[in-house]
Design an enzyme around this catalytic site. Structure first.
Site, PDB file in Angstrom:
ATOM      1  N   HIS A  51     -14.034   4.548 -41.753  1.00 13.78           N
ATOM      2  CA  HIS A  51     -14.193   5.001 -43.128  1.00 13.78           C
ATOM      3  C   HIS A  51     -14.379   6.517 -43.167  1.00 13.78           C
ATOM      4  CE1 HIS A  51     -16.599   4.884 -47.106  1.00 13.78           C
ATOM      5  NE2 HIS A  51     -15.309   4.967 -47.349  1.00 13.78           N
ATOM      6  N   ASP A  87       5.096  18.425 -43.121  1.00 11.55           N
ATOM      7  CA  ASP A  87       6.495  18.811 -42.976  1.00 11.55           C
ATOM      8  C   ASP A  87       6.727  19.362 -41.564  1.00 11.55           C
ATOM      9  OD1 ASP A  87       5.607  21.523 -42.982  1.00 11.55           O
ATOM     10  OD2 ASP A  87       5.985  21.729 -45.120  1.00 11.55           O
ATOM     11  N   HIS A 124      -3.184  26.454 -49.709  1.00  7.22           N
ATOM     12  CA  HIS A 124      -2.462  26.105 -48.485  1.00  7.22           C
ATOM     13  C   HIS A 124      -3.214  26.614 -47.243  1.00  7.22           C
ATOM     14  CE1 HIS A 124       0.865  24.870 -46.019  1.00  7.22           C
ATOM     15  NE2 HIS A 124       1.090  26.093 -45.593  1.00  7.22           N
ATOM     16  N   TYR A 145       5.618  22.960 -48.416  1.00 14.08           N
ATOM     17  CA  TYR A 145       4.306  22.411 -48.763  1.00 14.08           C
ATOM     18  C   TYR A 145       4.265  20.886 -48.842  1.00 14.08           C
ATOM     19  CZ  TYR A 145       3.612  27.298 -49.948  1.00 14.08           C
ATOM     20  OH  TYR A 145       3.557  28.673 -49.900  1.00 14.08           O
ATOM     21  N   ALA A 146       5.237  20.201 -48.252  1.00 15.92           N
ATOM     22  CA  ALA A 146       5.251  18.730 -48.251  1.00 15.92           C
ATOM     23  C   ALA A 146       4.267  18.244 -47.193  1.00 15.92           C
ATOM     24  CB  ALA A 146       6.654  18.201 -47.999  1.00 15.92           C
ATOM     25  N   ASN A 147       2.995  18.292 -47.555  1.00 16.96           N
ATOM     26  CA  ASN A 147       1.901  17.944 -46.655  1.00 16.96           C
ATOM     27  C   ASN A 147       0.823  17.223 -47.449  1.00 16.96           C
ATOM     28  OD1 ASN A 147       2.961  19.778 -44.472  1.00 16.96           O
ATOM     29  ND2 ASN A 147       2.374  21.344 -45.958  1.00 16.96           N
TER      30      ASN A 147
END
Length: 139
Positions: free
Chosen positions: A20, A28, A106, A128-130
């Protein structure tokens, strides 16, 4: 042989060993990954595997209660950002559990990856595909 959709051994092991609030980053192809953090590198060629496909695979087995996204993602890559939010919303509906989505810069996001149990690198080449997912509980 496994019955569920996720058949990648390292990913399956990672998810099975999460506790948990443990965090996992899916990123990316360009995000720097701290040397001390476990790297699960799925990238084959630009775009393969895609960020969204990887999210779908991880969510098929991982219960999440939170997601952290870079503020820049929504502005620079709005289509991918909306696709990610749609998957998170779908996950909320399927599990009947609220998922907190928070935004940070970022630079702060990159620093936060150090706390992840692992970073899963995709072949995605969208800026920024994170996302950092925080593990939830199934009960």
């Amino acid at each position: 042989m496994k019955k569920s959709a996720l058949i990648h051994a390292e990913l399956s092991h990672l998810i099975a060993t999460l506790g948990h609030t443990d965090e996992v980053t899916i990123c990316d192809a360009g995000l720097p990954i701290p040397a001390e953090t476990q790297r699960i590198d799925l990238a084959l060629i630009p775009g393969v595997p895609a960020f969204i496909d990887t999210i779908k695979a991880v969510l098929s087995e991982m219960q999440i209660e939170g997601a952290v996204i870079a503020e820049e993602f929504a502005e620079v890559s709005p289509e991918h950002h909306q696709a990610l939010l749609a998957l998170i919303h779908q996950e909320e509906q399927q599990t009947d559990k609220a998922i907190t989505v928070s935004y940070i810069s970022h630079e702060a996001f990159k620093a936060k990856t150090r706390a992840s149990k692992a970073v899963i690198r995709t072949g995605e080449c969208t800026p920024y595909a994170n996302v950092i997912f925080q593990s939830g509980v199934v009960f």
